[in-house]
Write an enzyme that holds these catalytic residues in place. Structure first.
Site, short mmCIF file in Angstrom:
data_model
loop_
_atom_site.label_atom_id
_atom_site.label_comp_id
_atom_site.label_asym_id
_atom_site.label_seq_id
_atom_site.Cartn_x
_atom_site.Cartn_y
_atom_site.Cartn_z
N CYS A 2 0.74 -1.11 0.17
CA CYS A 2 -0.15 0.11 -0.09
C CYS A 2 0.74 1.21 0.16
O CYS A 2 1.92 1.36 0.48
CB CYS A 2 -0.95 -0.10 1.30
SG CYS A 2 -1.70 -1.42 1.55
N ARG A 27 4.99 -0.15 -6.23
CA ARG A 27 4.90 -0.71 -4.91
C ARG A 27 3.71 -2.01 -5.11
O ARG A 27 3.80 -2.87 -4.26
CB ARG A 27 4.60 -0.04 -3.93
CG ARG A 27 5.57 1.02 -3.53
CD ARG A 27 5.10 2.13 -2.58
NE ARG A 27 4.91 1.49 -1.41
CZ ARG A 27 6.14 1.28 -0.46
NH1 ARG A 27 7.41 2.12 -0.62
NH2 ARG A 27 6.03 0.85 0.77
N TRP A 75 -3.47 -2.65 -1.34
CA TRP A 75 -3.05 -3.79 -1.78
C TRP A 75 -3.65 -4.86 -0.68
O TRP A 75 -3.31 -4.76 0.41
CB TRP A 75 -1.37 -4.21 -1.78
CG TRP A 75 -0.96 -5.50 -2.31
CD1 TRP A 75 -0.69 -5.81 -3.49
CD2 TRP A 75 -0.59 -6.48 -1.42
NE1 TRP A 75 -0.28 -6.99 -3.78
CE2 TRP A 75 -0.17 -7.62 -2.40
CE3 TRP A 75 -0.63 -6.81 -0.16
CZ2 TRP A 75 0.35 -8.78 -2.11
CZ3 TRP A 75 -0.29 -8.14 0.18
CH2 TRP A 75 0.43 -9.25 -0.68
N ASN A 99 -1.45 1.72 6.10
CA ASN A 99 -0.41 0.91 5.46
C ASN A 99 -0.28 -0.34 6.73
O ASN A 99 0.05 0.25 7.82
CB ASN A 99 0.73 1.07 4.94
CG ASN A 99 0.51 2.18 3.62
OD1 ASN A 99 -0.66 2.11 3.14
ND2 ASN A 99 1.73 2.68 3.32
N GLY A 100 -0.31 -1.27 6.56
CA GLY A 100 0.12 -2.35 7.79
C GLY A 100 -0.98 -3.21 7.95
O GLY A 100 -2.07 -3.35 7.33
N GLU A 483 17.87 -18.03 -8.32
CA GLU A 483 17.30 -16.47 -8.77
C GLU A 483 16.78 -16.44 -10.22
O GLU A 483 15.84 -15.62 -10.28
CB GLU A 483 18.52 -15.43 -8.47
CG GLU A 483 18.59 -14.03 -9.00
CD GLU A 483 17.25 -13.41 -8.22
OE1 GLU A 483 16.78 -13.78 -7.25
OE2 GLU A 483 16.94 -12.61 -8.60
N LYS A 487 12.85 -15.38 -11.08
CA LYS A 487 12.54 -14.28 -11.74
C LYS A 487 11.56 -14.59 -12.83
O LYS A 487 10.58 -14.09 -13.16
CB LYS A 487 13.96 -13.83 -12.48
CG LYS A 487 13.99 -12.34 -12.84
CD LYS A 487 14.45 -11.55 -11.55
CE LYS A 487 13.88 -11.83 -10.24
NZ LYS A 487 14.66 -11.14 -8.97
N GLU A 490 8.07 -15.20 -11.28
CA GLU A 490 7.38 -13.91 -10.80
C GLU A 490 6.84 -13.07 -11.82
O GLU A 490 5.93 -12.48 -11.55
CB GLU A 490 8.51 -13.14 -10.11
CG GLU A 490 8.26 -11.84 -9.52
CD GLU A 490 9.56 -11.11 -8.81
OE1 GLU A 490 10.63 -11.71 -9.13
OE2 GLU A 490 9.41 -10.46 -8.07
N HIS A 506 17.62 -37.22 -7.42
CA HIS A 506 17.21 -37.65 -5.96
C HIS A 506 15.50 -37.51 -6.03
O HIS A 506 15.06 -37.18 -5.11
CB HIS A 506 17.81 -36.89 -4.83
CG HIS A 506 19.13 -37.41 -4.58
ND1 HIS A 506 19.33 -38.50 -4.00
CD2 HIS A 506 20.19 -36.81 -4.97
CE1 HIS A 506 20.79 -38.54 -4.25
NE2 HIS A 506 21.24 -37.32 -4.79
N LYS A 603 6.27 -4.18 -4.41
CA LYS A 603 7.75 -4.32 -4.60
C LYS A 603 8.27 -4.34 -3.23
O LYS A 603 9.09 -5.00 -2.82
CB LYS A 603 7.70 -2.83 -5.17
CG LYS A 603 9.52 -2.45 -5.02
CD LYS A 603 9.99 -3.39 -6.17
CE LYS A 603 11.61 -2.94 -6.18
NZ LYS A 603 12.36 -4.18 -6.76
O1 M6R Z 1 13.29 -5.04 -0.48
P1 M6R Z 1 13.69 -6.53 -0.20
O2 M6R Z 1 14.95 -6.67 -0.75
O3 M6R Z 1 13.85 -6.81 1.48
O4 M6R Z 1 12.78 -7.41 -0.80
C1 M6R Z 1 12.84 -8.92 -0.60
C2 M6R Z 1 11.88 -9.71 -1.61
O5 M6R Z 1 10.59 -9.50 -1.40
C3 M6R Z 1 12.32 -9.31 -3.22
O6 M6R Z 1 13.73 -9.55 -3.24
C4 M6R Z 1 11.35 -10.06 -3.86
O7 M6R Z 1 11.59 -11.59 -3.76
C5 M6R Z 1 11.63 -9.57 -5.44
N1 M6R Z 1 10.31 -9.24 -5.95
C6 M6R Z 1 12.14 -10.72 -6.22
O8 M6R Z 1 12.35 -10.07 -7.52
#
Ligand code: M6R
Length: 608
Positions: A2, A27, A75, A99-100, A483, A487, A490, A506, A603
């Site tokens: 949010c 965000r 959000w 927010n929260g 990673e 990506k 996501e 395994h 974000k």
């Molecule tokens: O702001 P941060 O680095 O703490 O965020 C951690 C994760 O939320 C962030 O890396 C998330 O996994 C990304 N969207 C991945 O691309």
């Protein structure tokens, strides 16, 4: 997550609120709303499900010249995305954006039986609670907010207004960021300083447990216990250019392409190739203390965790006397983990606001362990709460998928490891290859991105119909595979998982069939032949392999090869990750998805 904005001054409030919310769009959100007030306290409240553009359309017929108001992008946590669940919430005389998460909202709601609730949100309950104190009449707005917050369990960043006194906004925070922009004859509020750019560069970052009463010309801050706090005005370091697309179609591509520059910023003034040394001032530890470190705990979520895992492989290579443990923050915060006293904790976060990472930081500090932040967002909560820190300095990362931050987080942590190794007296001839290679990386990255951008676009086009992917690597290529898979899933919503090559037999090998393709990372090195044998096993079962390698004599008959040419050896997997980033990006583009704001994600994850 949010976003919050607020304005009180001499300009049109709706204009700032909408443009501010647009800045916070990245965000992640699913509905938005604003409320503004005229001098008599008449409110104009407009909310919309969907995008800020939808809110903008509604505001055309609700155009006002009001000079004060608050706004929000939501959000969804409690209750579906809808207009009625969108903020600002209006209860009695109170308008609130939040927010929260209010964890005890059910209990509070039961106690507020004289209120009728319209939404399913916890936030509306907080608005009612504030109104109940305000209605008693003996409390001005700020005190009513304080009384209410004293009963609340959970996290919040809030902005509250009353239609009885529409020239002030009350803001407060606990675990969710809030920044107050100080302008000429105007005061602005935002949950992220980027919303303030172009209006003011002077900002006050509110701390947890603080409440501020804000008018056009004043900011008065107190703690929840009514102790006055003297406001520290800081300069916002980001500039407007850094949060624009700069001619790219998406922020994500811009951020991938920016990596030669962003990594250079991470390295600036910290790498001395002439003497084979790294110099990190931020951690603030004298050599005598660095020497005592025997254990590193690296804490992060998502990409930050993957960065920590990759860095740990390197740190173990050159600091033989220490153990490195990399932990997922959301798990670690509830584990009964014992941390030895001679430990150092690295807290990794791009945003510096991730709720789980922040919670770990606080737990670790309670145990008396020294903490060092590997953070990007300057002035963020984690950056302010760690004992020392190394900013990665990659500039704002707008796209939800983290790319440039990953590359720089890895290197910043490796530099932290090198700093410890230097202090422990590890021979400089042993560390020099790492340092020299690190210094060469910005240029190596530039060459690879230039050469492979177009070919990887074409490659993605060939694989866009697949629904499943397996990412594979060994040693330093394994966290890189993790990673890469993160990506891909996501932003292109392809079911992608990463495995260490050695784990294939395994279990995961059973998956190999025509529905899957395999993204195999094959850096030249001592485990190359072993990884190749694993590739053969996949090939023998009809796998569809994309191999990414820097091996000059690569002769495996796989479906596609990305053969990068680089002088880097130790950090070749980090360079291969660039290919994985481009591949994920072009897969999402080919599938026509919202690349910068993937569905369901935000974000900055400021709730648990
Ligand atoms: O702001 P941060 O680095 O703490 O965020 C951690 C994760 O939320 C962030 O890396 C998330 O996994 C990304 N969207 C991945 O691309």
């Amino acid at each position: 997550m949010c976003g919050i904005v607020g304005y009180v001054g001499d300009k049109n409030a709706q204009d700032f609120l909408v443009s501010g919310l647009k800045r916070l769009e990245y965000r992640g959100y699913d509905s938005a709303g604003v409320v503004t007030f005229d001098n008599s306290g008449k409110a104009t409240l407009v909310k919309a499900k969907g995008k800020i553009a939808d809110l903008g359309t509604k505001l055309v017929s609700e155009r006002r010249e009001d000079k004060v108001g608050i706004g929000h992008t939501r959000w969804a946590t409690h209750g579906e995305p809808s207009e009625v669940n969108a903020h600002p919430h209006h209860v009695g005389n109170i308008y609130l954006v939040h927010n929260g998460i209010i964890e005890n909202y059910k209990e509070l709601k039961n106690a507020l039986s004289n209120y009728e609730f319209k939404s399913e949100t916890d936030s509306e309950v907080l608005a009612a609670l504030i109104d109940s104190f305000y209605k008693e009449g003996k409390y001005p707005l700020t005190n009513a907010v304080v009384q209410a917050l004293k009963l609340v369990q959970g996290t919040y960043g809030i902005a509250v207004m009353s239609d009885k006194n529409p020239n002030e906004i009350v803001v407060a925070r606990a675990g969710s960021p809030l920044v107050i922009g100080v302008g000429h004859g105007e005061t602005l509020i935002a949950s992220d300083a980027s919303a303030l750019l172009g209006h003011t560069k002077q900002a006050i970052y509110l701390n947890d447990g603080e409440v501020a009463t804000v008018t056009a010309g004043s900011v008065e801050i107190k703690t929840l216990n009514a102790e006055p706090v003297s406001a520290k005005v800081e300069e916002i370091e980001t500039n407007l250019a850094a949060i624009q697309k700069d001619g790219y179609e998406h922020f994500l591509l811009k951020e991938i392409m920016e990596q030669p520059k962003s990594l250079k910023e991470t390295l600036r003034g910290r790498v001395d190739t002439r003497h084979g040394m790294v110099h990190l001032g931020g951690p603030g530890l004298p050599e005598s203390e660095l020497r005592k470190i025997k254990h590193l705990v690296i804490v992060g979520c998502g990409t930050a965790y993957n960065a920590g895992l990759l860095a740990s492989y390197y740190i173990e290579q050159f600091t033989p006397e220490i153990t490195v443990e990399v932990v997922v923050a959301s798990e670690y915060r509830y584990r009964q983990a014992y941390i030895p006293k001679d430990s150092l904790a690295l807290i990794v976060s791009q945003s510096g606001e991730t709720a789980d990472t922040l919670a770990c930081l606080r737990e670790i500090k309670k145990q008396g362990i020294r903490t060092v932040g590997i953070v990007n967002a300057i002035g963020s909560t984690i950056a302010r709460e760690v004992d020392g820190g190394t900013y990665v300095h990659v500039g704002p990362e707008i796209s939800v998928a983290s790319t440039k931050a990953f590359t720089s987080q890895v290197i910043a942590m490796v530099m932290m490891g090198l700093t410890i190794a230097q202090a422990k007296g590890v021979r400089s001839s042993f560390l020099k290859p790492y340092i020299e290679e690190i210094a060469s990386l910005p240029e190596e990255i530039r060459k690879i991105l230039e050469e492979w951008n177009e070919p990887v676009r074409a490659l993605a086009d060939k694989y866009k119909e697949y629904d499943h992917a397996i990412y594979l690597g060994r040693d330093t290529a394994y966290p890189t595979a993790m990673e890469g898979a993160l990506k891909l899933k996501e932003i292109s919503y392809i079911d992608a998982n990463a495995y260490a090559f050695g784990e294939l037999k395994h279990g995961p090998l059973a998956l190999v069939d025509d529905r899957f393709f395999e993204f195999a990372l094959l850096p030249d090195g001592q485990l190359y032949d072993k990884a190749v044998s694993n590739v053969q096993e996949v090939l023998a079962r009809g796998g569809h392999i994309i191999a990414v390698t820097n091996k000059k004599e690569f002769d495996l008959e796989v479906e596609n090869v990305v053969k990068i040419s680089t002088s880097a050896k130790l950090f070749a997997p980090l360079l291969m990750n660039l290919i994985a980033q481009l591949f994920a990006y072009y897969m999402a583009v080919a599938k026509g998805y919202n690349v910068d704001q993937p569905r369901n994600l935000a974000k900055s994850v400021t709730v648990e």
